[in-house]
Design a protein around this motif. Structure first.
Motif, PDB file in Angstrom:
ATOM      1  N   VAL A 112       0.853  -1.200   0.000  1.00 39.55           N
ATOM      2  CA  VAL A 112       0.000   0.000   0.000  1.00 39.55           C
ATOM      3  C   VAL A 112       0.884   1.243   0.000  1.00 39.55           C
ATOM      4  CG1 VAL A 112      -1.665   1.321   1.373  1.00 39.55           C
ATOM      5  CG2 VAL A 112      -1.958  -1.152   1.119  1.00 39.55           C
ATOM      6  N   VAL A 113       1.884   1.266   0.871  1.00 43.15           N
ATOM      7  CA  VAL A 113       2.761   2.439   0.955  1.00 43.15           C
ATOM      8  C   VAL A 113       3.528   2.626  -0.358  1.00 43.15           C
ATOM      9  CG1 VAL A 113       4.662   3.521   2.232  1.00 43.15           C
ATOM     10  CG2 VAL A 113       2.923   2.193   3.461  1.00 43.15           C
ATOM     11  N   GLU A 114       3.941   1.522  -0.996  1.00 45.42           N
ATOM     12  CA  GLU A 114       4.649   1.602  -2.278  1.00 45.42           C
ATOM     13  C   GLU A 114       3.824   2.311  -3.343  1.00 45.42           C
ATOM     14  OE1 GLU A 114       5.362  -2.430  -3.396  1.00 45.42           O
ATOM     15  OE2 GLU A 114       7.263  -2.547  -2.333  1.00 45.42           O
ATOM     16  N   ARG A 115       2.505   2.139  -3.291  1.00 45.42           N
ATOM     17  CA  ARG A 115       1.632   2.706  -4.319  1.00 45.42           C
ATOM     18  C   ARG A 115       1.181   4.132  -4.013  1.00 45.42           C
ATOM     19  NH1 ARG A 115      -3.021  -1.236  -4.902  1.00 45.42           N
ATOM     20  NH2 ARG A 115      -3.745   0.436  -6.237  1.00 45.42           N
ATOM     21  N   MET A 116       1.643   4.709  -2.913  1.00 44.08           N
ATOM     22  CA  MET A 116       1.277   6.083  -2.572  1.00 44.08           C
ATOM     23  C   MET A 116       2.097   7.063  -3.398  1.00 44.08           C
ATOM     24  SD  MET A 116       1.060   6.145   1.532  1.00 44.08           S
ATOM     25  CE  MET A 116      -0.336   5.518   2.381  1.00 44.08           C
TER      26      MET A 116
END
Length: 162
Positions: A112-116
């Protein structure tokens, strides 16, 4: 604790009249706002992302909450293979451990954080530093036009609002 002899019929009555600590239980917490020490430290902080996380369905999640980090949170990324291969990945792993909610997403993981967006990750890195080092979400700022100094709370409101 003293021993008591109770008949089967009297057990329920005894439990009702015995304090939780005497039964080996913890007392139930007081209702919200009652009997709570107002100086109790905050351990979770709400935030609003500048852009927002877009999930697989196209839903934008802007609000969330982050908890204070523990020593384990800061040590765990050091043994993560992704961090060993790429030290820049440390912040992704660390943020994924301390973000407790992102909109309706409650399972916040490294993916999730990677896709922010980069602006949101930078915001969260600063937010993490503020709550874990300084203990608050306020920032002192100066207006570029009038040069007036004031304080803003980074945790809430849209950009430009105080």
């Amino acid at each position: 604790m003293r021993r008591r002899t109770v008949t089967a019929g009297g057990l329920e009555e005894l439990l009702e009249n015995t304090a939780p600590a005497e039964r080996g239980e913890q007392a139930p917490p007081p209702p919200a706002g009652e009997g709570r020490d107002q100086r109790e430290p905050r351990t979770e902080f709400p935030f609003e992302l500048p852009r927002g996380y877009v999930d697989d369905n196209g839903t934008v999640h802007r609000t969330g909450s982050m908890r204070l980090a523990t020593a384990r949170d800061e040590l765990r990324p050091q043994i993560d293979l992704r961090v060993k291969e790429n030290p820049a990945y440390l912040s992704v792993v660390l943020l994924s451990q301390v973000i407790t909610r992102l909109g309706t997403v409650t399972d916040v993981h490294a993916g999730v954080v990677e896709r922010m967006y980069a602006t949101d990750v930078a915001f969260l890195q600063d937010f993490y530093r503020r709550i874990n080092s300084e203990g608050h979400t306020h920032a002192a700022v100066t207006c570029p036009l009038c040069h007036g100094s004031f304080e803003v709370d980074l945790s809430g409101g849209r950009l430009g609002e105080s």
